[in-house]
Design a protein around this motif. Structure first.
Motif, PDB file in Angstrom:
ATOM      1  N   ARG A 259       0.833  -1.209   0.000  1.00 62.82           N
ATOM      2  CA  ARG A 259       0.000   0.000   0.000  1.00 62.82           C
ATOM      3  C   ARG A 259       0.870   1.263   0.000  1.00 62.82           C
ATOM      4  O   ARG A 259       0.637   2.197  -0.771  1.00 62.82           O
ATOM      5  N   GLU A 260       1.872   1.297   0.863  1.00 61.61           N
ATOM      6  CA  GLU A 260       2.713   2.482   0.959  1.00 61.61           C
ATOM      7  C   GLU A 260       3.570   2.656  -0.292  1.00 61.61           C
ATOM      8  O   GLU A 260       3.790   3.780  -0.754  1.00 61.61           O
ATOM      9  N   GLU A 262       2.790   1.754  -3.352  1.00 56.67           N
ATOM     10  CA  GLU A 262       1.921   2.241  -4.424  1.00 56.67           C
ATOM     11  C   GLU A 262       1.517   3.692  -4.192  1.00 56.67           C
ATOM     12  O   GLU A 262       1.430   4.484  -5.141  1.00 56.67           O
ATOM     13  N   ARG A 263       1.283   4.054  -2.942  1.00 60.38           N
ATOM     14  CA  ARG A 263       0.908   5.452  -2.635  1.00 60.38           C
ATOM     15  C   ARG A 263       2.045   6.399  -3.028  1.00 60.38           C
ATOM     16  O   ARG A 263       1.816   7.408  -3.714  1.00 60.38           O
ATOM     17  N   GLU A 267       2.364   9.347  -6.096  1.00 59.91           N
ATOM     18  CA  GLU A 267       2.753  10.737  -5.847  1.00 59.91           C
ATOM     19  C   GLU A 267       3.960  11.118  -6.704  1.00 59.91           C
ATOM     20  O   GLU A 267       4.029  12.227  -7.245  1.00 59.91           O
TER      21      GLU A 267
END
Length: 496
Positions: A259-260, A262-263, A267
């Motif tokens: 998740r992190e 991909e986040r 960005e």
């Protein structure tokens, strides 16, 4: 007591530099010579600080090979270097409980476009599946699929310009100790971003890239991640897996890692246009430099020896000469023939010779000058930040017209002022200083110069990435290609 083996192999190359690097470019340290890194701002120095503080750990120094940035390593040079590295590991592997490997990540060799992946795979085969292997990487490195499959953890630089060499080694060592203590296997998420970037926004102190790095540091500090980093690769190392990528390692929590990753990748992608250089035409920069009071800096990132260029560009010198720029100019160039001629003539002699254009002959032409030999040296200095030695070979300071030029026999990193200082030259005493590096630490130039012009010039490390001529990297790739849609997807790697 458990034993940790330390190994290092570091070089960054430009595939667009026509001059190959060789085995002789590497400084090789073996055995207890590695202990000289204690207290130093190097990755090995930082790792030693942590490992030596643990009474249950014995450090086994293996081998360290380090070379300045240059062209593609020759096939013969790679064969000799890799054999020496692996033989040193093989000789000690039976007594080892864990391994720390310090890497740059942007190597390339003729016949082997993933040298770090090859070395790590071979070390893993020797060590077996259960021996923890942790690596450290430059954020300009290229983490490949082969590399990530061979390791249990990693730490990545968090600063550019780089100052956290020892800190990165220390973070890698702490992670290795955790694995040795029986911690669960790390879950490593890797989100590949099809973008090559270069520009001022990558300065972590001030740029938008730094905002992403600080998010990585937050994840590490609060314990959400064992390690986190955003690698921007080296756009000049034209290899199949060159890219930008986010790497998040967690204590077994794969969902959080993905998740992190991909986040942060999303960005990064949104800011990719900002992360390109704003280049200034040379004619315009010269015109503005005439009118400014105080020292100005001309950044020749296209011929950055620390990024793998040849260092023999005379394009800026020739343009200043033709424009009859009247003020005092300080510059550097790699030209072994000119340096040798100066040493033969001696201090005070006046001689006619050519400067530059002898190595990257397709881009540059030799520039005739009549110069006075002001100073001769052995070309030895020490980097300002890391303290590591520089050896530019026979070096001369030549003066002609309004120019003072440090002429070196070999390429060395020029991302600080070390070679100027070693020759008794202070950039602040000149009106215009040529810096063959994309960036330097803030206090070295940007903190006091009147202006810093990032010059649009030809070279093997030009920030005009789309014009370099990539042939091997995966496509499509921004800015080489137009990519209208990209959704990050992180792959998860877990050993054990």
């Amino acid at each position: 007591m458990k034993t940790v083996l330390i190994v290092e192999c570091m070089q960054e190359i430009s595939s667009f530099n026509p001059v190959p690097s060789e085995y002789e470019n590497f400084e090789i340290e073996q055995g207890e010579a590695l202990f000289a890194h204690r207290g130093g701002n190097t990755a090995i120095g930082g790792a030693l600080q942590i490992l030596n503080a643990d009474a249950g750990i014995r450090v086994m120094p293996g081998i360290a090979a380090r070379a300045g940035s240059a062209g593609l390593l020759s096939e013969q040079g790679w064969r000799r270097l890799s054999q020496q590295l692996l033989e040193a590991v093989r000789a000690k592997i039976d007594a080892v409980d864990a391994i720390y490997v310090s890497l740059h990540g942007a190597m390339g060799a003729s016949g082997e476009l993933d040298p770090e992946g090859f070395l790590l795979s071979e070390i893993r085969a020797m060590a077996g599946p259960d021996t923890p292997i942790v690596i450290s990487l430059d954020l300009h490195g290229i983490l490949t699929e082969k590399m990530i499959k061979a390791i249990d953890g990693l730490a990545i630089y968090h600063t550019y310009p780089h100052v956290d060499f020892a800190d990165t080694g220390a973070r890698a060592a702490r992670l290795l100790l955790r694995l040795m203590a029986g911690g669960p296997p790390a879950a490593i998420a890797r989100a590949v971003i099809p973008a090559l970037v270069r520009g001022d926004e990558l300065i972590t102190r001030t740029g938008c890239y730094g905002d992403l790095i600080r998010e990585c540091q937050r994840l590490e500090a609060e314990g959400s991640a064992l390690s986190a980093g955003v690698m921007i690769g080296n756009p000049f190392t034209d290899v199949p897996e060159v890219c930008s990528q986010v790497i998040i390692s967690t204590d077994g929590d794969g969902k959080t890692a993905q998740r992190e990753a991909e986040r942060l990748a999303a960005e990064f992608w949104a800011m990719r246009h900002r992360m390109q250089s704003r280049l200034v035409p040379l004619e315009r920069a010269i015109g503005q430099a005439r009118t400014l009071k105080g020292t100005v800096c001309f950044t020749d990132a296209a011929d950055a020896t620390s990024s793998g260029a040849s260092g023999d560009s005379n394009v800026i010198l020739q343009a200043l000469r033709e424009a009859k720029y009247p003020k005092r100019v300080l510059a550097q160039i790699v030209d072994p023939a000119a340096a040798a001629a100066a040493h033969q003539a001696g201090v005070g002699a006046t001689l006619s010779l050519t400067l530059g254009g002898g190595m990257d002959a397709e881009r540059y032409r030799p520039m005739p000058v009549t110069a006075r030999v002001k100073l001769l040296s052995d070309g030895r200095a020490r980097l300002e930040t890391m303290g590591l030695p520089l050896d530019a070979g026979a070096t001369a300071v030549l003066a002609f017209e309004q120019f003072t030029v440090v002429v070196m026999s070999r390429t060395v990193s020029l991302f600080d002022r070390a070679m100027y200082f070693a020759c008794g030259l202070n950039p602040a005493d000149f009106d215009l200083v040529v810096v063959k590096s994309p960036h330097t630490e803030y206090h070295m130039y940007d903190g006091w110069v009147a202006a810093n012009f990032n010059i649009d010039a030809p070279g093997a490390t030009s920030a005009n990435i789309a014009q370099l001529g990539h042939r091997i990297c995966a496509r499509p790739m921004f800015p080489l290609d137009a990519i209208h849609e990209f959704v990050p997807r992180a792959t998860l790697h877990r050993r054990g």
